[in-house]
Design a protein around this motif. Structure first.
Motif, PDB file in Angstrom:
ATOM      1  N   PRO A 197      56.050 -37.043 -33.599  1.00 36.77           N
ATOM      2  CA  PRO A 197      56.287 -38.059 -32.574  1.00 36.77           C
ATOM      3  C   PRO A 197      55.021 -38.825 -32.188  1.00 36.77           C
ATOM      4  N   TYR A 198      53.850 -38.315 -32.628  1.00 41.01           N
ATOM      5  CA  TYR A 198      52.591 -38.975 -32.247  1.00 41.01           C
ATOM      6  C   TYR A 198      51.778 -39.370 -33.470  1.00 41.01           C
ATOM      7  N   ARG A 199      50.870 -40.325 -33.258  1.00 37.95           N
ATOM      8  CA  ARG A 199      49.970 -40.774 -34.323  1.00 37.95           C
ATOM      9  C   ARG A 199      48.538 -40.791 -33.804  1.00 37.95           C
ATOM     10  N   PHE A 200      47.592 -40.914 -34.713  1.00 38.12           N
ATOM     11  CA  PHE A 200      46.177 -40.923 -34.321  1.00 38.12           C
ATOM     12  C   PHE A 200      45.547 -42.286 -34.565  1.00 38.12           C
ATOM     13  N   ASP A 201      46.305 -43.347 -34.389  1.00 34.77           N
ATOM     14  CA  ASP A 201      45.813 -44.675 -34.749  1.00 34.77           C
ATOM     15  C   ASP A 201      44.390 -44.929 -34.258  1.00 34.77           C
ATOM     16  N   GLY A 202      43.529 -45.331 -35.164  1.00 30.16           N
ATOM     17  CA  GLY A 202      42.167 -45.707 -34.808  1.00 30.16           C
ATOM     18  C   GLY A 202      41.170 -44.568 -34.800  1.00 30.16           C
ATOM     19  N   LEU A 203      41.634 -43.325 -34.881  1.00 33.56           N
ATOM     20  CA  LEU A 203      40.699 -42.196 -34.849  1.00 33.56           C
ATOM     21  C   LEU A 203      39.918 -42.135 -36.164  1.00 33.56           C
ATOM     22  N   LYS A 204      38.591 -42.163 -36.047  1.00 32.47           N
ATOM     23  CA  LYS A 204      37.764 -42.160 -37.258  1.00 32.47           C
ATOM     24  C   LYS A 204      37.460 -40.726 -37.696  1.00 32.47           C
ATOM     25  N   VAL A 205      38.043 -40.353 -38.830  1.00 35.17           N
ATOM     26  CA  VAL A 205      37.995 -38.966 -39.297  1.00 35.17           C
ATOM     27  C   VAL A 205      37.265 -38.842 -40.627  1.00 35.17           C
ATOM     28  N   ASP A 207      26.886 -41.086 -40.198  1.00 31.99           N
ATOM     29  CA  ASP A 207      26.459 -42.387 -40.737  1.00 31.99           C
ATOM     30  C   ASP A 207      27.648 -43.254 -41.123  1.00 31.99           C
ATOM     31  N   ASN A 208      28.762 -42.597 -41.482  1.00 28.49           N
ATOM     32  CA  ASN A 208      29.940 -43.367 -41.859  1.00 28.49           C
ATOM     33  C   ASN A 208      30.883 -43.603 -40.680  1.00 28.49           C
ATOM     34  N   GLY A 209      30.387 -43.272 -39.491  1.00 30.26           N
ATOM     35  CA  GLY A 209      31.147 -43.611 -38.286  1.00 30.26           C
ATOM     36  C   GLY A 209      32.214 -42.630 -37.856  1.00 30.26           C
ATOM     37  N   ALA A 210      32.187 -41.410 -38.424  1.00 25.39           N
ATOM     38  CA  ALA A 210      33.230 -40.443 -38.055  1.00 25.39           C
ATOM     39  C   ALA A 210      33.052 -39.968 -36.614  1.00 25.39           C
ATOM     40  N   GLU A 211      34.177 -39.812 -35.893  1.00 24.77           N
ATOM     41  CA  GLU A 211      34.145 -39.250 -34.534  1.00 24.77           C
ATOM     42  C   GLU A 211      34.475 -37.775 -34.587  1.00 24.77           C
ATOM     43  N   ARG A 256      16.014 -27.753 -35.173  1.00 27.06           N
ATOM     44  CA  ARG A 256      15.170 -27.687 -36.361  1.00 27.06           C
ATOM     45  C   ARG A 256      14.864 -29.056 -36.960  1.00 27.06           C
ATOM     46  N   TYR A 257      15.858 -29.939 -36.946  1.00 28.79           N
ATOM     47  CA  TYR A 257      15.674 -31.237 -37.621  1.00 28.79           C
ATOM     48  C   TYR A 257      15.631 -32.409 -36.639  1.00 28.79           C
ATOM     49  N   SER A 258      15.446 -32.122 -35.350  1.00 34.66           N
ATOM     50  CA  SER A 258      15.429 -33.154 -34.311  1.00 34.66           C
ATOM     51  C   SER A 258      16.620 -34.100 -34.436  1.00 34.66           C
ATOM     52  N   GLN A 259      17.803 -33.525 -34.446  1.00 35.08           N
ATOM     53  CA  GLN A 259      19.023 -34.326 -34.548  1.00 35.08           C
ATOM     54  C   GLN A 259      19.800 -34.249 -33.236  1.00 35.08           C
ATOM     55  N   LYS A 260      20.836 -35.067 -33.123  1.00 35.17           N
ATOM     56  CA  LYS A 260      21.667 -35.023 -31.916  1.00 35.17           C
ATOM     57  C   LYS A 260      23.133 -34.824 -32.277  1.00 35.17           C
ATOM     58  N   HIS A 261      23.371 -33.929 -33.251  1.00 34.55           N
ATOM     59  CA  HIS A 261      24.756 -33.709 -33.662  1.00 34.55           C
ATOM     60  C   HIS A 261      25.575 -33.157 -32.510  1.00 34.55           C
ATOM     61  N   ASN A 262      26.752 -33.712 -32.327  1.00 31.57           N
ATOM     62  CA  ASN A 262      27.711 -33.156 -31.367  1.00 31.57           C
ATOM     63  C   ASN A 262      29.092 -33.488 -31.919  1.00 31.57           C
ATOM     64  N   LYS A 279      36.657 -34.991 -28.608  1.00 32.63           N
ATOM     65  CA  LYS A 279      36.830 -36.048 -27.590  1.00 32.63           C
ATOM     66  C   LYS A 279      37.674 -37.170 -28.202  1.00 32.63           C
ATOM     67  N   ASN A 280      38.073 -38.075 -27.380  1.00 32.17           N
ATOM     68  CA  ASN A 280      38.823 -39.267 -27.817  1.00 32.17           C
ATOM     69  C   ASN A 280      40.029 -38.943 -28.668  1.00 32.17           C
ATOM     70  N   LEU A 281      40.596 -37.742 -28.474  1.00 35.41           N
ATOM     71  CA  LEU A 281      41.760 -37.416 -29.283  1.00 35.41           C
ATOM     72  C   LEU A 281      42.995 -38.021 -28.638  1.00 35.41           C
ATOM     73  N   LYS A 282      43.092 -39.334 -28.712  1.00 34.75           N
ATOM     74  CA  LYS A 282      44.218 -40.007 -28.065  1.00 34.75           C
ATOM     75  C   LYS A 282      45.446 -39.947 -28.961  1.00 34.75           C
ATOM     76  N   LEU A 283      46.486 -39.340 -28.427  1.00 35.47           N
ATOM     77  CA  LEU A 283      47.725 -39.280 -29.188  1.00 35.47           C
ATOM     78  C   LEU A 283      48.561 -40.487 -28.826  1.00 35.47           C
TER      79      LEU A 283
END
Lengths: 294, 198
Positions: free
Chosen positions: A139-147, A217-221, A244-250, A281-285
């Motif tokens: 019944p739901y879709r993930f339109d626009g979610l970058k995966v 880098d490819n814009g995935a959320e 270790r690599y001075s990154q901000k992965h979340n 986050k941003n898991l808009k159904l």
């Protein structure tokens, strides 16, 4: 449609959300999963490193238990999936080894005469259930979610079982069918290091850093996986990698079955989403049929 | 011109023994014999995501095997750094089962107890199978504890926080779960070892 379910050790705890969501999704789609009673650990990549006959015999106990259930095995963990398939291949290849393993199984009053096919739930959902059925049921879709779909290694290698070894598309197609925007992702089959996270951490951290970076880098959320160990490596070690690599992965790392479950309208708690370490986050159904404004 | 010194006798015997054991392992691998078709193109090394951390690359492993230097291979970190991602296996133009051959080398190393110095990666397998033997399944908490105590006790401290977080999230068990017929698994392992004479 029914399958003999082999969750494997990881799915009992560290990969519990995977187990929960697979069961919910299959239930929602009317596909029966029957647990293989009293299954044991497949031995993973560890026992093959010590002794082949023991490794194959230990894994073969599960195949023997499943053979009387009259259906294919469904094995969600990529490592279990590869090991169980490998044992079937070895049994068919080497009559001498086959004789030995059958002899060993007798010690547990077991036989294994009719080979049971071992399948991955991703294969079952896309090729047996079908994208159209899933789309219709959701019944739901993930339109626009970058995966970014992350397949890992052992799902597609060493065999060309149900998808390409370099550029698998099963998960891409599934997510696209649910409206998600699948980003280009060259690292989709790049290794996460598996158990190297325990034995050789600096190597595994480096591998996971580059996979996470590629997705970002490819814009995935959000990243989607089909393996409990990949999920754990990619999600659980982001803080260490950042330091270790001075990154901000979340980056939220979820199982493909959790996303399908949400689209099918299953309660997020029943899909184990509250157990994730990085909150999605941003898991808009979006209810099916509703247009999303750009 | 100086003459090349002959290989010392004990070394030659040891190499012959290792070779015999290795070839026996290779014979049991589907398409294992294709190792002899290696053209040293280096595709395995190029495609390997962890070759840059290896002391001997996958291509060199085959070259060293041909040169009669199996012991050197077993003493290298290479076979324990392989994460078995099978990239080399699917890309080898000669169809060589590189990953399975590395597994055969791991088994040979375990059997002969020849390991790289100060690199205890192989200890994880031992810890893992001990859990399997006793419970029929893997008890992750104990696996981590025992492995780090045996190898890097300091890393155990560093990982306590993560372990607690996993317990809170319901993703790590405090107590083991033993399967009902754990004895069946034990019987299988014992019988297989008996047949193999190990």
């Amino acid at each position: 449609m029914e399958y003999a379910y082999y969750p494997g050790c990881s799915l009992e705890y560290s990969g519990k959300p995977y187990d929960k969501s697979i069961r919910e999704v299959f239930k929602a789609l009317g596909v029966k999963l029957r647990d293989i009673k009293d299954w044991n650990c497949c031995g993973a990549t560890m026992y093959v490193s010590i002794d082949k006959i023991v490794a194959c015999s230990v894994a073969a106990r599960n195949l023997a238990l499943a053979q009387n259930m009259g259906c294919d095995i469904c094995a969600p963990c990529n490592s279990c999936y590869t090991i169980l398939r490998k044992v079937n291949r070895y049994l068919a290849y080497d009559p001498e080894m086959r004789g030995k393993i059958l002899e060993v199984l007798k010690a547990a009053n077991l036989t294994y005469d009719t080979p049971v096919d071992v399948r991955h739930p991703l294969d079952i959902l896309v090729n047996d259930v079908g994208l159209d059925t899933i789309k219709e049921a959701a019944p739901y879709r993930f339109d626009g979610l970058k995966v970014a779909p992350y397949y890992g290694c052992q799902l597609v290698r060493p065999e060309h079982h149900f998808d390409d070894v370099d550029d698998p598309m099963t998960m891409d197609n599934l997510l696209t069918a649910l409206g998600a925007d699948v980003v280009p992702f060259a690292s989709k089959v790049r290794c996460c290091g598996g158990s190297l996270m325990t034995t050789c951490e600096e190597v595994a951290l480096d591998l996971n850093n580059s996979i996470l970076k590629d997705a970002e880098d490819n814009g995935a959320e959000i990243m989607v996986t089909a393996c409990a160990l990949c999920q754990m490596n990619l999600e659980g070690y982001q803080k260490k990698i950042n330091k270790r690599y001075s990154q901000k992965h979340n980056m939220p790392i979820v199982f493909f079955s959790q996303l399908i479950g949400l689209a099918l309208g299953v309660n997020p708690k029943r899909l184990g989403l509250q157990s994730m370490l990085v909150k999605p986050k941003n898991l808009k159904l979006i209810p099916k049929g509703m247009k999303v404004e750009a | 011109m100086p003459s090349i010194p002959p290989i010392p006798e004990p070394k030659r015997q040891r190499e012959a023994d290792l070779r015999e054991a290795f070839l026996k392992e290779v014979a049991g691998i589907p398409a294992g014999e294709k190792i002899k078709n290696c053209i040293q193109c280096g595709t395995c090394t190029a495609t390997c995501p962890v070759s840059r951390w290896m002391d001997i690359t996958p291509r060199e492993t085959v070259a060293l095997f041909r040169a009669g230097m199996l012991e050197e291979i077993l003493e290298s970190r290479t076979i324990w750094i392989c994460a078995s991602c099978y990239s080399c296996t699917v890309r080898c133009p000669m169809g060589i089962q590189v990953t399975d051959l590395l597994y055969a080398l791991k088994r040979l190393a375990t059997d002969k107890k020849i390991y790289p110095s100060r690199f205890p990666a192989h200890a994880l397998s031992d810890t893992f199978i001990s859990s399997l033997y006793r419970f029929g399944r893997i008890y992750e908490l104990e696996l981590g504890l025992r492995y780090f105590l045996k190898t890097h006790p300091l890393k155990l401290l560093a990982n306590i926080g993560f372990g607690l977080l996993m317990i809170i999230k319901g993703r790590m068990a405090i107590l083991p779960k033993r399967i009902k017929k754990a004895n069946e698994v034990k019987a299988i392992i014992n019988r297989a070892k008996e047949l193999e004479g190990v």
